[in-house]
Scaffold this active site. Structure first.
Site: not given
Length: 261
Positions: A52, A154, A180
């Site tokens: 990210h 996740e 997530d």
């Protein structure tokens, strides 16, 4: 003459096998200075977030240099296709998102280690091997012993398989991504929803039962206390959250000071 410093910090696997907590943070900022500040603040590790974050590979390598110089273990969160180059840059660990099965974990572990333990390709001209200064059998052994694989689970499917993922040889830790997971379970960003917390507790318990280190995001001491009671030892905060909170506090204090005068 001083002996040259081996580029790879191999301390993390022992930390993950130990019995105490290990504390660090995610950092998506493309800044070697932030890496140094996190080291000087006393964190055990820093996760350079190439999922990210905005750092390219060149900046990532500079951040790895900063981590080595400042004495903090650098983990790189990255996708599977980036593993060879991230390892050759000298990461202490890779943290791979969205691992959902033992078969996927075995494939990742195979890419992490040199033969005969795995299938990682050898190149001793890289930073991890000191551009040839530390190549050969010594580098191969240090890498196989000193570089960790952290699998991220996740989704509900991954939580169900967490114990099997953790049991794979070559997986050193399993980290639950709560945000997530909450989204995948239909709760948006509310990872404190009771069903999400139940899934986290289930996953942490399965990881620990498999004999591996369990990890989780812990934004507060209360988070660490709760998840620690469930078996977690590898705790990650978030650098931007800490910085933004500190800036907001400073801005508020400045406003309050102006009001007094």
């Amino acid at each position: 003459m001083n002996e040259p410093c081996y580029p790879l910090n191999g301390d993390l696997p022992a930390m993950l096998r130990g019995g105490g907590p290990v504390r660090g943070l995610f950092n998506g900022l493309p800044s070697p200075a932030v890496v140094e500040m996190c080291a000087y603040a006393g964190f055990d590790f820093i996760i350079l977030d190439n999922e990210h974050g905005s750092a390219d590979l060149d900046t990532t390598e500079h951040m790895l240099r900063a981590a080595r110089a400042a004495g903090i273990a650098p983990v790189v969160r990255c996708f599977e296709h980036d593993l060879p180059r991230i390892l050759d840059m000298g990461a202490s660990a890779v943290q791979v998102p969205m691992v959902e099965s033992a078969a996927q974990a075995r494939r990742l572990a195979d890419q992490m280690r040199y033969p005969p333990l795995g299938r990682r390709g050898s190149a001793f001209s890289t930073r991890a091997a000191g551009y040839g200064a530390f190549g050969g059998a010594g580098h191969t052994q240090r890498s196989n012993d000193g570089v960790a694989l952290i699998a991220m689970v996740e989704t509900p499917q991954a939580i169900a398989a967490a114990g099997e993922i953790a049991a794979v040889d070559g997986v050193d830790a399993v980290f639950i991504g709560p945000n997530d997971l909450a989204h995948a379970m239909g709760y948006g960003s509310d990872w404190n929803a009771a069903p999400v917390q139940q899934a986290i507790e289930q996953g942490l318990g399965a990881i620990v039962a498999a004999g591996k280190c369990a990890g989780i995001v812990a934004l507060t001491p209360a988070d660490e206390e709760k998840y620690g009671a469930w078996g977690a030892r590898y705790f990650a905060n978030v650098s931007t959250s800490i910085i933004t909170r500190a800036l907001a506090q400073a801005a508020a204090a400045g406003r309050d000071a102006r009001l007094r005068y």
